[in-house]
Write a protein that holds these residues in place. Structure first.
Motif, PDB file in Angstrom:
ATOM      1  N   THR A  87     -57.702 -65.426  44.562  1.00  0.00           N
ATOM      2  CA  THR A  87     -57.991 -66.616  45.879  1.00  0.00           C
ATOM      3  C   THR A  87     -58.770 -65.670  46.750  1.00  0.00           C
ATOM      4  O   THR A  87     -59.803 -66.118  47.519  1.00  0.00           O
ATOM      5  CB  THR A  87     -56.997 -67.020  46.313  1.00  0.00           C
ATOM      6  OG1 THR A  87     -56.053 -67.811  45.037  1.00  0.00           O
ATOM      7  CG2 THR A  87     -56.989 -68.231  47.397  1.00  0.00           C
ATOM      8  N   ARG A 104     -62.529 -66.254  48.580  1.00  0.00           N
ATOM      9  CA  ARG A 104     -62.594 -67.053  50.069  1.00  0.00           C
ATOM     10  C   ARG A 104     -62.675 -66.012  51.166  1.00  0.00           C
ATOM     11  O   ARG A 104     -62.766 -66.316  52.349  1.00  0.00           O
ATOM     12  CB  ARG A 104     -61.145 -67.639  50.326  1.00  0.00           C
ATOM     13  CG  ARG A 104     -61.022 -68.723  49.058  1.00  0.00           C
ATOM     14  CD  ARG A 104     -59.721 -69.571  49.729  1.00  0.00           C
ATOM     15  NE  ARG A 104     -59.504 -70.652  48.848  1.00  0.00           N
ATOM     16  CZ  ARG A 104     -58.302 -71.434  48.893  1.00  0.00           C
ATOM     17  NH1 ARG A 104     -57.338 -71.072  49.536  1.00  0.00           N
ATOM     18  NH2 ARG A 104     -58.413 -72.523  47.928  1.00  0.00           N
ATOM     19  N   CYS A 117     -53.371 -61.380  51.449  1.00  0.00           N
ATOM     20  CA  CYS A 117     -52.779 -62.791  51.705  1.00  0.00           C
ATOM     21  C   CYS A 117     -53.659 -63.274  52.957  1.00  0.00           C
ATOM     22  O   CYS A 117     -53.677 -64.630  52.551  1.00  0.00           O
ATOM     23  CB  CYS A 117     -51.302 -62.803  52.018  1.00  0.00           C
ATOM     24  SG  CYS A 117     -50.209 -62.360  50.652  1.00  0.00           S
ATOM     25  N   THR A 136     -56.901 -65.103  52.010  1.00  0.00           N
ATOM     26  CA  THR A 136     -56.804 -66.355  51.334  1.00  0.00           C
ATOM     27  C   THR A 136     -57.169 -67.444  51.902  1.00  0.00           C
ATOM     28  O   THR A 136     -57.423 -68.762  51.701  1.00  0.00           O
ATOM     29  CB  THR A 136     -55.385 -66.632  50.345  1.00  0.00           C
ATOM     30  OG1 THR A 136     -54.475 -67.002  51.258  1.00  0.00           O
ATOM     31  CG2 THR A 136     -55.074 -65.444  49.312  1.00  0.00           C
ATOM     32  N   HIS A 137     -56.947 -67.435  53.204  1.00  0.00           N
ATOM     33  CA  HIS A 137     -56.850 -68.302  54.384  1.00  0.00           C
ATOM     34  C   HIS A 137     -56.021 -69.681  54.127  1.00  0.00           C
ATOM     35  O   HIS A 137     -56.288 -70.597  54.366  1.00  0.00           O
ATOM     36  CB  HIS A 137     -58.548 -68.879  54.545  1.00  0.00           C
ATOM     37  CG  HIS A 137     -59.073 -67.691  54.962  1.00  0.00           C
ATOM     38  ND1 HIS A 137     -59.126 -67.212  56.514  1.00  0.00           N
ATOM     39  CD2 HIS A 137     -60.085 -66.915  54.544  1.00  0.00           C
ATOM     40  CE1 HIS A 137     -59.861 -66.336  56.471  1.00  0.00           C
ATOM     41  NE2 HIS A 137     -60.401 -65.789  55.390  1.00  0.00           N
ATOM     42  N   ASN A 138     -54.938 -69.364  53.457  1.00  0.00           N
ATOM     43  CA  ASN A 138     -53.884 -70.355  53.249  1.00  0.00           C
ATOM     44  C   ASN A 138     -52.458 -70.047  53.519  1.00  0.00           C
ATOM     45  O   ASN A 138     -51.883 -69.226  52.873  1.00  0.00           O
ATOM     46  CB  ASN A 138     -54.047 -70.633  51.805  1.00  0.00           C
ATOM     47  CG  ASN A 138     -53.078 -72.020  51.531  1.00  0.00           C
ATOM     48  OD1 ASN A 138     -52.234 -72.338  52.008  1.00  0.00           O
ATOM     49  ND2 ASN A 138     -53.487 -72.768  50.216  1.00  0.00           N
ATOM     50  N   GLN A 148     -49.445 -71.074  53.075  1.00  0.00           N
ATOM     51  CA  GLN A 148     -48.616 -71.554  52.190  1.00  0.00           C
ATOM     52  C   GLN A 148     -48.763 -70.397  51.065  1.00  0.00           C
ATOM     53  O   GLN A 148     -47.803 -70.216  50.473  1.00  0.00           O
ATOM     54  CB  GLN A 148     -48.746 -72.961  51.850  1.00  0.00           C
ATOM     55  CG  GLN A 148     -48.940 -74.010  52.639  1.00  0.00           C
ATOM     56  CD  GLN A 148     -47.435 -74.127  53.232  1.00  0.00           C
ATOM     57  OE1 GLN A 148     -46.530 -73.860  52.595  1.00  0.00           O
ATOM     58  NE2 GLN A 148     -47.366 -74.477  54.501  1.00  0.00           N
ATOM     59  N   ILE A 149     -49.956 -70.152  50.625  1.00  0.00           N
ATOM     60  CA  ILE A 149     -49.686 -68.763  49.742  1.00  0.00           C
ATOM     61  C   ILE A 149     -49.240 -67.759  50.267  1.00  0.00           C
ATOM     62  O   ILE A 149     -48.513 -66.906  49.547  1.00  0.00           O
ATOM     63  CB  ILE A 149     -51.264 -68.484  49.477  1.00  0.00           C
ATOM     64  CG1 ILE A 149     -51.979 -69.827  48.663  1.00  0.00           C
ATOM     65  CG2 ILE A 149     -51.444 -67.270  48.622  1.00  0.00           C
ATOM     66  CD1 ILE A 149     -53.500 -69.651  48.221  1.00  0.00           C
TER      67      ILE A 149
END
Length: 262
Positions: A135, A139, A176, A179-181, A183-184
């Protein structure tokens, strides 16, 4: 449904997989459990000689126990010479020694009864970290590569295991973040904690140089895959890379089993 989806679905639904929190060892008291958990975390290198343990309030939150339990457990570690208490503004409980006679029994009590669960977590973590890396490769923005490069440089120029450990953590946080998330990132941190005795810290063994050099090569290759936007390669590297931590914990367990037989 691919392998990652099946394993993650089982973990999140609770179908035969580990519970959201590491199951407690059935020992005489909460103090025994926390003492064993801390001794094992130090033995596998979650906390290295010279490093400070998490502060009292953080241990209470991480381990879900009371302040008196934490204080008594810390007192036990101090009594056997594993940690020392330093006073003052920058004080706390600092690791003195990664291994004492009491460590072997604590490691066996902590790891052996739930070793099958740890193996499941190692497998799941490899799948998840592969997804994280893929990811990030899809991204990542140009600015995301800067902290990765900085952490990679810090890792390769580290002069002792504590600097290596800090740089390794910074590198994987940067992956991490790419990923720009959030939650991940939270999922990654949760699995790290579950596979590291409740502490969101990567095990560092005894600072073996073979692990350090392999980690450096993996970091360089992972950075290049993410920078070039190659998710397939990034996933492959990350899944293989995270077997290092599992192997370190297996090595410690093998060591205490050998001592127990002698």
């Amino acid at each position: 449904m691919d392998e990652f989806t099946r394993v993650l679905d089982r973990a999140l639904s609770g179908g035969g997989a580990p519970s959201p929190e590491l199951r407690p060892v059935r020992v005489a008291s909460a103090v025994d459990e926390v003492s064993d958990r801390l001794l094992t975390a130090i033995a596998v290198g979650d906390f290295l000689p010279g490093e400070r343990l998490p502060v009292e309030r953080e241990l209470i939150t991480l381990l879900g126990v009371s302040r008196p339990t934490v204080r008594e457990a810390i007192g036990r570690l101090q009594a056997v010479g594993v940690i020392e208490i330093r006073r003052g503004r920058n004080g706390g409980a600092f690791v003195r020694d990664a291994w004492t006679e009491s460590s072997g029994a604590a490691v066996r009590r902590t790891l052996v009864p739930r070793w099958a669960e740890f193996e499941q977590l190692f497998d799941l973590r490899g799948l998840v970290e592969g997804m994280v890396a893929a990811t990030a490769a899809r991204r990542r923005r140009p600015e995301d590569l800067v902290p990765m490069r900085d952490a990679l440089t810090a890792y390769l120029s580290a002069s002792d295991p504590r600097e290596e450990h800090a740089a390794d953590s910074a590198f994987h946080r940067a992956v991490c973040d790419a990923t720009h998330n959030p939650q991940i990132a939270m999922l990654s941190r949760d699995l790290l904690a579950r596979a590291s005795l409740g502490f969101p810290v990567e095990p560092w063994g005894k600072g073996e140089r073979t692990h350090f050099h392999r980690g450096g090569e993996d970091h360089k290759a992972l950075y290049e895959a993410i920078a070039s936007g190659d998710p397939t390669r990034a996933e492959e590297i990350a899944r293989a890379h995270f077997t290092i931590s599992a192997d370190m914990i297996r090595d410690v367990l093998a060591r205490v089993r050998d001592v127990g037989r002698s």
